[in-house]
Structure formats: C-alpha cells, structure tokens
Enzyme design. Structure first.
Site, PDB file in Angstrom:
ATOM      1  N   TYR A 143       0.831  -1.209   0.000  1.00 25.04           N
ATOM      2  CA  TYR A 143       0.000   0.000   0.000  1.00 25.04           C
ATOM      3  C   TYR A 143       0.869   1.264   0.000  1.00 25.04           C
ATOM      4  O   TYR A 143       0.642   2.193  -0.776  1.00 25.04           O
ATOM      5  CB  TYR A 143      -0.944  -0.014   1.222  1.00 25.04           C
ATOM      6  CG  TYR A 143      -1.617   1.304   1.509  1.00 25.04           C
ATOM      7  CD1 TYR A 143      -2.657   1.770   0.712  1.00 25.04           C
ATOM      8  CD2 TYR A 143      -1.216   2.102   2.596  1.00 25.04           C
ATOM      9  CE1 TYR A 143      -3.279   2.992   0.983  1.00 25.04           C
ATOM     10  CE2 TYR A 143      -1.822   3.307   2.874  1.00 25.04           C
ATOM     11  CZ  TYR A 143      -2.855   3.755   2.068  1.00 25.04           C
ATOM     12  OH  TYR A 143      -3.459   4.965   2.341  1.00 25.04           O
TER      13      TYR A 143
ATOM     14  N   ASN B 116      -2.564   9.499  10.458  1.00 17.33           N
ATOM     15  CA  ASN B 116      -3.775   8.687  10.633  1.00 17.33           C
ATOM     16  C   ASN B 116      -4.977   9.612  10.791  1.00 17.33           C
ATOM     17  O   ASN B 116      -5.085  10.324  11.782  1.00 17.33           O
ATOM     18  CB  ASN B 116      -3.657   7.828  11.898  1.00 17.33           C
ATOM     19  CG  ASN B 116      -2.870   6.577  11.641  1.00 17.33           C
ATOM     20  OD1 ASN B 116      -1.708   6.645  11.256  1.00 17.33           O
ATOM     21  ND2 ASN B 116      -3.507   5.437  11.822  1.00 17.33           N
TER      22      ASN B 116
HETATM   23  N1  LIG Z   1      -7.832   7.212   6.500  1.00 17.38           N
HETATM   24  C1  LIG Z   1      -6.553   7.518   6.676  1.00 17.38           C
HETATM   25  O1  LIG Z   1      -6.065   7.565   7.811  1.00 17.38           O
HETATM   26  C2  LIG Z   1      -5.670   7.822   5.491  1.00 17.38           C
HETATM   27  C3  LIG Z   1      -4.317   8.099   5.714  1.00 17.38           C
HETATM   28  C4  LIG Z   1      -3.487   8.381   4.640  1.00 17.38           C
HETATM   29  C5  LIG Z   1      -4.010   8.427   3.355  1.00 17.38           C
HETATM   30  N2  LIG Z   1      -5.334   8.132   3.152  1.00 17.38           N
HETATM   31  C6  LIG Z   1      -5.836   8.183   1.776  1.00 17.38           C
HETATM   32  O2  LIG Z   1      -7.008   8.971   1.739  1.00 17.38           O
HETATM   33  C7  LIG Z   1      -7.891   8.468   0.743  1.00 17.38           C
HETATM   34  C8  LIG Z   1      -9.281   8.269   1.315  1.00 17.38           C
HETATM   35  O3  LIG Z   1      -9.221   7.318   2.362  1.00 17.38           O
HETATM   36  P1  LIG Z   1     -10.468   7.027   3.322  1.00 17.38           P
HETATM   37  O4  LIG Z   1      -9.929   6.701   4.659  1.00 17.38           O
HETATM   38  O5  LIG Z   1     -11.475   8.103   3.179  1.00 17.38           O
HETATM   39  O6  LIG Z   1     -11.008   5.660   2.703  1.00 17.38           O
HETATM   40  P2  LIG Z   1     -12.448   5.242   2.164  1.00 17.38           P
HETATM   41  O7  LIG Z   1     -12.381   3.773   1.875  1.00 17.38           O
HETATM   42  O8  LIG Z   1     -13.524   5.711   3.088  1.00 17.38           O
HETATM   43  O9  LIG Z   1     -12.542   6.063   0.818  1.00 17.38           O
HETATM   44  C9  LIG Z   1     -12.099   5.576  -0.422  1.00 17.38           C
HETATM   45  C10 LIG Z   1     -13.209   5.829  -1.428  1.00 17.38           C
HETATM   46  O10 LIG Z   1     -12.750   5.453  -2.713  1.00 17.38           O
HETATM   47  C11 LIG Z   1     -13.740   4.656  -3.354  1.00 17.38           C
HETATM   48  N3  LIG Z   1     -13.023   3.756  -4.270  1.00 17.38           N
HETATM   49  C12 LIG Z   1     -12.173   2.748  -3.942  1.00 17.38           C
HETATM   50  N4  LIG Z   1     -11.684   2.171  -5.052  1.00 17.38           N
HETATM   51  C13 LIG Z   1     -12.226   2.839  -6.102  1.00 17.38           C
HETATM   52  C14 LIG Z   1     -12.095   2.721  -7.511  1.00 17.38           C
HETATM   53  N5  LIG Z   1     -11.305   1.778  -8.056  1.00 17.38           N
HETATM   54  N6  LIG Z   1     -12.799   3.565  -8.305  1.00 17.38           N
HETATM   55  C15 LIG Z   1     -13.593   4.525  -7.761  1.00 17.38           C
HETATM   56  N7  LIG Z   1     -13.768   4.672  -6.429  1.00 17.38           N
HETATM   57  C16 LIG Z   1     -13.082   3.847  -5.612  1.00 17.38           C
HETATM   58  C17 LIG Z   1     -14.449   3.920  -2.230  1.00 17.38           C
HETATM   59  O11 LIG Z   1     -15.763   3.493  -2.594  1.00 17.38           O
HETATM   60  C18 LIG Z   1     -14.474   4.995  -1.154  1.00 17.38           C
HETATM   61  O12 LIG Z   1     -15.607   5.825  -1.273  1.00 17.38           O
HETATM   62  C19 LIG Z   1      -7.253   7.209   0.192  1.00 17.38           C
HETATM   63  O13 LIG Z   1      -6.582   7.534  -1.000  1.00 17.38           O
HETATM   64  C20 LIG Z   1      -6.256   6.806   1.264  1.00 17.38           C
HETATM   65  O14 LIG Z   1      -5.160   6.100   0.727  1.00 17.38           O
HETATM   66  C21 LIG Z   1      -6.170   7.837   4.187  1.00 17.38           C
END
Ligand SMILES: NC(=O)c1ccc[n+]([C@@H]2O[C@H](COP(=O)([O-])OP(=O)(O)OC[C@H]3O[C@@H](n4cnc5c(N)ncnc54)[C@H](O)[C@@H]3O)[C@@H](O)[C@H]2O)c1
Length: 324
Positions: free
Chosen positions: A162, A191
């Site tokens: 990842y 986070n």
């Molecule tokens: N939550 C954290 O702590 C964190 C930390 C660092 C980075 N991120 C990044 O932030 C972003 C959002 O994370 P989140 O925690 O809101 O996760 P989340 O799973 O709630 O959101 C991801 C969204 O992307 C959509 N999705 C996934 N694959 C897809 C695809 N192939 N095509 C279209 N839509 C798709 C999902 O349906 C979901 O709505 C991500 O890119 C993640 O890597 C999150």
C-alpha cells in the site's frame, strides 16, 4: 536545438477567489465526503466519482449539504470512458486503503492505486485539467522513521505494498508535471479520524475501538500497544485540501506532529465512554510501522494547522456514532 519544457509555462497557478469545478474521486468515502462538504460550503462546484466499493452514497446525500447539487458518477477510476469535461481540479482520494489487503493481494492493490491513478492522469491530460491534489500516506510511504517527527525530506522506504502504491502514485503525478506541466499538491496524511470513518474497515483504529466498546466487546490491540501514531482530525484534512488549491507543486505532510501510543489512545476512548475493562492484546500486524509522527512545519508555513485535538475529535466521533 532548444528544448522547451511545459513545466516552465504553467509552473504554478492559483485559484484565489475563483469558483472552481472539482472532481473528487473517492468522494463518497470517509475523507472524500468531508472534502465534498468543505468545497460546497466554499461555493465550489463538486462532482463525485466513486465506485462505492467502501464508500457510501449516504455520506454525500444524507448530510447538511443535501440541499446543494452534487453531480455523482458511479464509476471506477480504472474505467476507460471517464469524462472530465469542464473539470478544473481533480482531488484524488479513491484507493484501496487497507494495509493488510495490500500485503495479501499486492497485485489487486497496485491495480487500483497505481494503474487507476495512471488511468486518471491520462484523462486529466486528455481533458486539460489544471491541477491534481493527491491523498498520499505519511504513515505508509516513509517506512520505519530514522528520526522523529518525520519531515518531507525523510527517505521513502515503504514496508507494505500500500505504501509503495501510494508512492508510485506520487511519482507518476510528478512525471506528468515534468512531461505535461500538470500542477499538483501531494498531501501525505497521518492517521485520519473522525465522523463517517467505517468501523467495519481495518484502517480506522479510533472508530473500531469506539464501535467495539459501544457494543460491549473488548477491543483488540495488535502488538504491545506502545506503537505510536499521529492522529489528525478529518475536518482539518478537508481544510488542507481546500487550501491546497493555491499551494504549488510540492509534497506536504498533514498531521499534528504528536505521537500517541495505541495504549494511550485506548485510555482516552475508554475515559470518554466510561469503559472499565482492559483491551485484548494480539500479535503485531505485518506491514505496519512501529512509530510515526509527521513534522508539519511546511504545512504551517503555508498557513495550515490542525485545529481539533484528539480528545475533542474523539468526542465528535463518539457523538456521531451514537447518532447512527
Ligand atoms: N484514513 C486515513 O487515515 C488515510 C491516511 C493516509 C491516506 N489516506 C488516503 O485517503 C484516501 C481516502 O481514504 P479514506 O480513509 O477516506 O477511505 P475510504 O475507503 O472511506 O474512501 C475511499 C473511497 O474510494 C472509493 N473507491 C475505492 N476504489 C475505487 C475505484 N477503483 N474507483 C472509484 N472509487 C473507488 C471507495 O468506494 C471509497 O468511497 C485514500 O486515498 C487513502 O489512501 C487515508
């Protein structure tokens, strides 16, 4: 022979005071939906592209913005026929976000996070989109820190697929800047926690602990609980995305700079919910770093800072989970 690089033509654009049309990939997810709210509240036009694999349409339809117009496209970022006509800025949050899934299925992870990002970049180029803001992970790309808190110059050495796929996304974006002059801001999040984080997922330790305690089940801590994380509230992250409209081509850590151990985190949540029992301890998980906190000096220089501390953010998350 004189070589002219497009980077010189559009090195930096800004959108001060402009009404911008943004496409938010992953906008029905946890962080994406807060960005949707933030942009709508600031009178920008919002298009959400999401395949609803982990996101939920409720996140964008069932909140205080439901009287505002959001165009919703139910598609995958890997689809061939993405239409980005009229979009000024893409805010790219759609991703496979589960560290353990990435360890078990690295091809699947890379397919969404690397190939999906390249597909999106090709559409961005085709439709002449001006800028991309990309959600990367400060918790995953740096690997085990050589010093703390980790700044943006720290070497990148992910410990899981990842982290690697997020870093590849970053590098492809920088390549599109060099080749085609695409403007970008890469945000490396700590986070992230807060309302709408899915307690059924694997990523949100805070909502998982709250959910378990509310169901009278003992939460599990993987490892000895002395591992640390930097917890940043989702509203502050949404604000960073809005401000990033006017940040130039660079990578910026978005966190708090504070290390909190998982044991300390458990205690704060237990206090908030008046929970008297101890957690269960299990073996540590593969692919996760032991300690991390992000140096946020660069974000502060750009005018951003976290405004909601851990205790207050946990209160808000508990209130939201009680309201479900
Ligand atoms: N939550 C954290 O702590 C964190 C930390 C660092 C980075 N991120 C990044 O932030 C972003 C959002 O994370 P989140 O925690 O809101 O996760 P989340 O799973 O709630 O959101 C991801 C969204 O992307 C959509 N999705 C996934 N694959 C897809 C695809 N192939 N095509 C279209 N839509 C798709 C999902 O349906 C979901 O709505 C991500 O890119 C993640 O890597 C999150």
């Amino acid at each position: 022979m004189i070589l002219i690089y497009p980077i010189n033509i559009s090195y930096f654009i800004n959108f001060y005071g402009d009404n911008v049309k943004v496409l938010i990939t992953g906008g029905a997810g946890f962080i994406g939906s807060h960005i949707v709210d933030k942009f709508l509240n600031n009178n920008h036009e919002v298009v959400v592209l999401d395949n609803l694999s982990t996101g939920n349409f409720r996140n964008i339809s069932n909140n205080k913005n439901n009287n505002k117009n959001i165009e919703f496209i139910n598609k995958d970022i890997r689809d061939n026929d993405l239409n980005l006509e009229g979009i000024d800025v893409v805010i790219h949050h759609a991703a496979q976000i589960n560290v353990r899934t990435s360890v078990e299925k690295p091809v699947y992870d890379g397919n969404i996070n690397i190939l999906g990002t390249i597909n999106l970049l090709e559409k961005i180029r085709q439709y002449d989109v001006k800028k991309i803001i990309f959600a990367s992970s400060g918790g995953a790309v740096y690997g085990e820190p050589h010093y703390m808190p980790v700044d943006e110059k720290h070497p990148v050495a992910p410990l899981c697929p990842y982290g690697m796929s997020k870093y590849c996304g970053e590098e492809y974006i920088k390549l599109y800047n060099r080749l085609y002059g695409l403007n970008y801001t890469i945000l490396r999040y700590a986070n992230v926690f807060g309302e709408r984080q899915d307690p059924m997922g694997e990523a949100g330790v805070i909502s998982i602990f709250i959910d378990k305690i509310m169901k009278n089940q003992r939460p599990t801590i993987f490892g000895d609980g002395n591992q640390t994380r930097d917890f940043v509230y989702v509203g502050d992250v949404a604000n960073a995305n809005l401000m990033a409209l006017n940040w130039k081509n660079e990578i910026v850590n978005i966190g708090t700079g504070k290390e909190t151990s998982v044991n300390e985190l458990f205690d704060v949540i237990a206090r908030e919910l008046n929970y008297k029992y101890k957690p269960i301890y299990d073996k540590p998980r593969e692919g996760e770093v032991y300690r991390i906190a992000l140096n946020i000096n660069r974000a502060k220089e750009l005018g951003w800072k976290p405004t909601v501390n851990l205790e207050e953010g946990i209160k808000r998350t508990v209130d939201w989970m009680k309201s479900l």
